[in-house]
Design a protein around this motif. Structure first.
Motif, mmCIF file in Angstrom:
data_model
loop_
_atom_site.group_PDB
_atom_site.id
_atom_site.type_symbol
_atom_site.label_atom_id
_atom_site.label_comp_id
_atom_site.label_asym_id
_atom_site.label_seq_id
_atom_site.Cartn_x
_atom_site.Cartn_y
_atom_site.Cartn_z
ATOM 1 N N THR A 1 31.915 38.598 43.113
ATOM 2 C CA THR A 1 32.879 37.790 42.496
ATOM 3 C C THR A 1 34.433 38.202 42.696
ATOM 4 N N LEU A 2 34.587 39.574 42.553
ATOM 5 C CA LEU A 2 35.820 40.218 43.012
ATOM 6 C C LEU A 2 36.210 39.901 44.414
ATOM 7 N N LEU B 1 34.954 37.573 46.488
ATOM 8 C CA LEU B 1 35.717 36.287 46.839
ATOM 9 C C LEU B 1 37.063 36.019 46.260
ATOM 10 N N GLU B 2 37.211 36.680 45.144
ATOM 11 C CA GLU B 2 38.678 36.379 44.515
ATOM 12 C C GLU B 2 39.520 37.007 45.461
ATOM 13 N N ILE B 3 39.422 37.988 45.844
ATOM 14 C CA ILE B 3 40.159 38.791 46.750
ATOM 15 C C ILE B 3 40.610 37.852 48.062
ATOM 16 N N ALA C 1 39.782 35.238 48.784
ATOM 17 C CA ALA C 1 40.374 33.678 48.606
ATOM 18 C C ALA C 1 41.884 33.823 48.371
ATOM 19 N N ASP D 1 43.192 34.311 45.368
ATOM 20 C CA ASP D 1 43.746 34.517 44.159
ATOM 21 C C ASP D 1 43.694 36.360 43.899
ATOM 22 N N CYS D 2 44.008 36.909 43.273
ATOM 23 C CA CYS D 2 44.625 38.470 43.261
ATOM 24 C C CYS D 2 45.214 38.599 44.523
ATOM 25 N N ARG E 1 36.200 42.184 31.226
ATOM 26 C CA ARG E 1 36.174 40.842 31.757
ATOM 27 C C ARG E 1 34.647 40.421 32.029
ATOM 28 N N TRP F 1 33.058 36.202 52.709
ATOM 29 C CA TRP F 1 33.972 35.740 51.778
ATOM 30 C C TRP F 1 35.113 34.966 51.888
ATOM 31 N N GLY G 1 36.196 30.917 51.482
ATOM 32 C CA GLY G 1 37.542 30.790 50.628
ATOM 33 C C GLY G 1 38.514 29.495 51.654
#
Lengths: 233, 233
Positions: free
Chosen positions: A15-16, A18-20, A22, A24-25, A39, A86, A90
């Motif tokens: 999850t993290l 992917l977020e990074i 992508a 976000d973050c 969280r 990842w 994204g």
DNA sequence: GTGATCTAAAAGTCATACTTTTTGTTCGCC
DNA sequence: GGCGAACAAAAAGTATGACTTTTAGATCAC
């Protein structure tokens, strides 16, 4: 494609990651382990292990009294297959595919040349088989079957080069080909010219024709790049 | 070169990474976290974090009720700069240097060609400066100074290519050049031919001569490979 | 305003207790 | 004797809480 493994760690990491990847973050954003633990509803132990892994990929940096800082793109280990996955998932997949395809266009011709020198009879046979498989699946919406043979084909060439660094790029190429097939609207059958080139390349390798192998692979790469220009924004 | 960071974790990671990369702990060998904790006199927490990182590099795999198994070479993330460093420090540095140099020979010519197209005036200037620096340090046992300029030179070319994957190979090239200088007995001054080629390459890039940039870089690579054949077992 | 000092925030480390998965063994049955 | 199912133990996975260490940033003296 989410790598499996004992649940919690894998889930949080993925999850993290992917977020990074992508965006976000964004770089510079600071995360706190406690917050993350809350969280995801896991213990700090798990979060710390995840952070350590992300840190080894240079996606984040952890500093005392500061927290876990997301690193700028230039710092990332962009050759890590996990990171590639990842990023391909994204937003800027197009850019990503392009730079990876340029990489392929540099490496695969040289690898093919070496393969023409060093390929074993078994490898040559397997290569021919893959090429035939590509031909067989090149018409009539059999994209998945085609992809499979395509990936296997390039993997064999890279392995047959006898160079470890080339061989280990097989995973990257697989990701690129899969990403191309799955994420670009490919309702059409693959380019017939490409199919032919693969067949001829298998022949060139079998006959040890280094120059031809290189040239044909370059053509394949050029075709792939062109296809990207046409299909991607 | 031991990456620094908050002590314990880094020390254990580095030690284990080196051992595995060097071939002590051969593939298949099973480690137990408790034993490792005892051996390094650290808590299991630290060991687990280290194992997770090694696992993300595919140097080991951790399974319940089994332990931490060292993975075969083919599984390793050989593009991870950390892994490269560990391997270059180990026994088969020669093999390693060779396969990395072949990789360079595939990528750098293409990167140089792209650089000739896309390099900014600033990058061209920096390139020329590096080339001059190389000339200046090419005689009289100034290997360290020469190395520095050499690394900077290749880094600029890779960056100027405008391709992220190429750019991120700068670290790898740096490791290769440093490894070559430090670990092969290089009591002699660098090859004058190589120095000249770098100067000419800087010119070619500045003038946007793609073909020339490619050709010159290929020559540099061939020279490097030849040098390896002569100096390494 | 400059520099030394203090403080508290956050990661780093440790010890321990408990859970879960998995392998190898044991035991019963055919 | 061989085969399958139940079982026990081993090792990693997870959770928690207490404590240490580093360090950014505020405070204070000059």
């Amino acid at each position: 494609m989410t790598t499996q493994g004992p649940g919690l760690h894998t889930h949080v990491l993925d999850t993290l990651g992917l977020e990074i990847a992508a965006g976000d973050c964004p770089p510079g954003r600071v995360l706190r382990t406690d917050e993350l633990a809350q969280r995801f509803d896991v213990s700090r132990t798990v979060v710390r292990e995840v952070v350590r892994v992300l840190e080894s990929m240079h996606l984040v940096e952890s500093r005392r009294r500061v927290g876990v800082t997301v690193q700028p793109t230039e710092a990332w280990n962009v050759y890590d297959p996990q990171v590639i996955r990842w990023r391909l998932a994204g937003a800027d997949r197009p850019r990503q595919l392009r730079s990876l395809t340029v990489l392929r266009s540099a490496i695969e011709p040289v690898a093919a040349g070496l393969a023409a020198r060093h390929a074993t009879p078994e490898q040559c046979a397997a290569l021919t088989e893959c090429a035939l498989g590509m031909v067989a699946t090149s018409r009539g919406q059999q994209l998945e079957g085609y992809l499979e043979h395509d990936i296997a084909f390039h993997r064999i060439v890279l392995n047959a080069s006898g160079n470890e660094m080339f061989a280990r790029l097989g995973d990257v190429v697989a990701e690129v080909l899969a990403g191309r097939t799955h994420h670009q609207v490919m309702f059409e059958d693959p380019d017939p010219a490409a199919v032919t080139l693969h067949v001829r390349l298998a022949e060139a390798v079998r006959e040890g024709d280094v120059a031809d192998a290189e040239r044909l692979t370059k053509e394949i790469a050029v075709g792939a790049l062109h296809e990207l220009d046409v299909l991607a924004p």
